[in-house]
Write a protein that holds these residues in place. Sequence first.
Motif, short mmCIF file in Angstrom:
data_model
loop_
_atom_site.label_atom_id
_atom_site.label_comp_id
_atom_site.label_asym_id
_atom_site.label_seq_id
_atom_site.Cartn_x
_atom_site.Cartn_y
_atom_site.Cartn_z
N ASN A 139 -3.91 7.93 -12.48
CA ASN A 139 -2.59 7.62 -13.03
C ASN A 139 -2.72 7.11 -14.46
N GLU B 299 -3.43 18.83 2.22
CA GLU B 299 -2.73 17.57 1.89
C GLU B 299 -3.45 16.83 0.78
N LYS C 211 7.19 14.80 2.38
CA LYS C 211 6.02 13.92 2.22
C LYS C 211 5.05 14.37 1.12
N GLU D 143 6.55 15.60 -8.44
CA GLU D 143 7.56 15.86 -7.41
C GLU D 143 8.63 14.79 -7.47
N GLN E 42 2.76 15.02 -1.81
CA GLN E 42 2.31 14.14 -2.89
C GLN E 42 1.56 14.93 -3.95
N ILE E 43 1.36 14.28 -5.08
CA ILE E 43 0.67 14.90 -6.21
C ILE E 43 -0.68 15.46 -5.77
N ASN F 271 -3.42 12.67 -0.43
CA ASN F 271 -2.80 11.36 -0.28
C ASN F 271 -3.23 10.41 -1.37
N GLU F 272 -2.25 9.88 -2.09
CA GLU F 272 -2.51 8.90 -3.14
C GLU F 272 -3.63 9.33 -4.08
N SER G 295 -1.29 17.96 -3.75
CA SER G 295 -1.33 18.75 -2.52
C SER G 295 -1.36 20.22 -2.93
#
Length: 433
Positions: free
Chosen positions: A104, A97, A62, A26, A64-65, A99-100, A67
């Motif tokens: 990675n 949702e 808002k 995103e 995030q990856i 979150n974080e 979701s």
Amino acid sequence: MNFIPISEAMRKGKGKVAVRGWVYRERGSNKLKFIVLRDSTNIIQCVLEKNKFEKQWQDIDKLQIESSIEIEGEIKEDKRAPTGFEIHATNFKLVGESNEFPINKDLNEELLGDRRHLWLRSRKMSSILKIRDTVLKSLREHWRSRGFYEFNTPSILGMQAEGGSTLFKVDYFGKPLYLCQTWQLHAETGIYALEKIFTIQPSFRAEQSKTSRHLTEYWHAEMEVAWAKFEELQDDAESAIKDVIKNVLAENKSELKILERDTKILESSLKKKFPRITYSDALKLLKEKKKMNISWGKDLRTIEEDKLSEIYDTPVIVSLYPKVVKAFYMKEADKHPKEGKVVLGFDVIAPESYGEIVGGSQREESIKKLTENLKEQGEDPSKYEFYFDSRRYGGVPHGGYGLGVERLLSWICKLETIKDASPFPRTMTRWYP
Ligand code: ATP
Ligand code: MG
């Protein structure tokens, strides 16, 4: 909304579509949000404009990856988008949702292993898993189309088949039993009912060494046939592998591309006949072409298999191994080279240093020889009475082979480690998640 897979939306190419999945990437400004959406079929860029989503903008901003979301909109071709199409959203719904998301680029192998359940969502892993599905399906189709029955055997056993050093002990209500290393001993009794049988089920090996080609639990595709001839077993292994390659090349083009797999060697393996050499030939070749001196009677180790595989652009079938390096159930050949006794066993060795993908043999029919072989390995032959019955009551020549699903998949995808050929690999140091 009538949701369709992203791949189908792209085939449609224009007009209204509804898709759903997870946020893959995103980016955006306070007026515009670009979301690359992922589902199991592909990824696609979606554009959301703030002025169309005033009420929901807080959620959208808002995002995030990973979701999960639903999107409806107009799809059209766009050369700049990652997969050549873009959806202009008219409807949006946040479903779950995220979150974080703890995956990675900077994670080391250990952490990626701990977070395997999340790493499965990556394009790399999902591509491998799709190819794995083609491999399993192709093997089943291969045998089914030849009149084989699928036949299953227990995973908890009272005896070994492949040598004691890789046996896992199970505390079975206080009795010491083992996890199966192969279905084979029971399969050899099953052919008297069904003649041609196969299975695809887990095998367990307590592999002590850390290698890029050993798991402690792996999926083992095995077949066993009554009235089998040694050559026919090799023919079937070769054509099973070719069926797998043919289907992967036809059905998994985009996955092979994502994995950046150069398919040249898969194509040559499909077209050419696999060379068949004896163990003694292999030693000669290794000496002549690779300057390696191996004394007759030693098993081919990883290094030798790898050097041998460099000589060919297809898998190679090596047969007639020294009796001393092979399992107790392999049939002794009628003729032996001057160096020593050999068995009617064969290994299929993959190109590009991927090692043995198939091990097979004609089975020993003589109870006397089987008993001697077991005793030589320090085994108690009385545990094998049920097995000897297959020789006592109408015994016939028979044989079979076992193919390591993850070994074959590793080679087909050219993976760095066999661990990536399994969604949740098991090794000496890895059993979570
Ligand atoms: P290797 O010498 O490579 O350990 P093996 O001789 O022990 O193999 P077999 O007992 O013949 O192998 O087993 C049949 C097939 O199962 C092998 O050809 C290979 O494809 C696969 N296999 C064996 N051990 C493992 C393992 N630990 N992990 C994954 N696959 C395996
Ligand atoms: Mg082994």
